[in-house]
Design a protein around this motif. Sequence first.
Motif, PDB file in Angstrom:
ATOM      1  N   UNK A  93     141.267  16.522  57.218  1.00 55.90           N
ATOM      2  CA  UNK A  93     140.013  16.565  57.265  1.00 55.90           C
ATOM      3  C   UNK A  93     139.114  14.784  56.910  1.00 55.90           C
ATOM      4  N   UNK A  94     139.919  14.192  55.990  1.00 59.45           N
ATOM      5  CA  UNK A  94     139.760  13.083  55.141  1.00 59.45           C
ATOM      6  C   UNK A  94     140.049  11.786  56.716  1.00 59.45           C
ATOM      7  N   UNK A 121     136.113   8.438  54.562  1.00 57.66           N
ATOM      8  CA  UNK A 121     135.234   9.201  54.343  1.00 57.66           C
ATOM      9  C   UNK A 121     135.824  10.286  54.124  1.00 57.66           C
ATOM     10  N   UNK A 122     135.302  11.480  53.322  1.00 55.69           N
ATOM     11  CA  UNK A 122     135.661  12.783  52.686  1.00 55.69           C
ATOM     12  C   UNK A 122     136.428  12.604  51.609  1.00 55.69           C
ATOM     13  N   UNK A 123     137.320  13.809  51.105  1.00 53.91           N
ATOM     14  CA  UNK A 123     137.439  13.555  50.157  1.00 53.91           C
ATOM     15  C   UNK A 123     139.088  14.306  50.666  1.00 53.91           C
ATOM     16  N   UNK A 124     140.109  14.060  49.925  1.00 53.75           N
ATOM     17  CA  UNK A 124     141.280  14.081  50.467  1.00 53.75           C
ATOM     18  C   UNK A 124     142.456  12.591  50.610  1.00 53.75           C
ATOM     19  N   UNK A 129     140.730   4.954  49.981  1.00 51.86           N
ATOM     20  CA  UNK A 129     141.766   3.879  50.839  1.00 51.86           C
ATOM     21  C   UNK A 129     140.460   2.549  51.410  1.00 51.86           C
ATOM     22  N   UNK A 130     141.195   1.152  50.512  1.00 55.59           N
ATOM     23  CA  UNK A 130     140.452  -0.089  50.885  1.00 55.59           C
ATOM     24  C   UNK A 130     141.019  -0.625  51.756  1.00 55.59           C
TER      25      UNK A 130
END
Length: 171
Positions: A93-94, A121-124, A129-130
């Motif tokens: 889901x991330x 966005x989201x956890x996982x 990430x950049x």
Amino acid sequence: MNRTGFAFLLLAFALPTFAGVTSPAGISDALRPSADEEPAFVLNATGVQVYTCKEKGAYQYGWTFVAPEASLAESGKAVGRHFAGPTWEASDGSSVKGTLRQKQDGGAGNIPWLNLAATSSGQGRFAGITTVLRVATKGGVEPATGCDGSSVNSEARVPYTADYYFYRKKA
């Protein structure tokens, strides 16, 4: 090989690697992520680049890029998808969205390699990430023919593959 040569060889292979991920070969300096980032993981994409035939001016027509549609895999196992945005979404889901920074020619018949600023966005998997690099592209370029007055709004789905390298800030 002597001991010094062996140590140098080990060091040379260890420097560009993080968690088993090596930075991609063949990228230009302009495409390289910043020095404060390190590779987190690599995903392989298989899918299509979608184009629509549009009128570009009086009696002039051309293909317009719409979006990618691809499956993402790691070691042959499906782990997510890639779609308009551009967005990458993991099975957990991330997700991460990209904004173009730089391009590099992908070679004849291949879509360009890209460096994209990333917002996650989201956890996982995609948390933190950049940067996203798209490299090793095969196919995906807009069709050379088939777009004219009789085919306006028609769609072309061009197969492509690519490797996506995901980077995080160094700890």
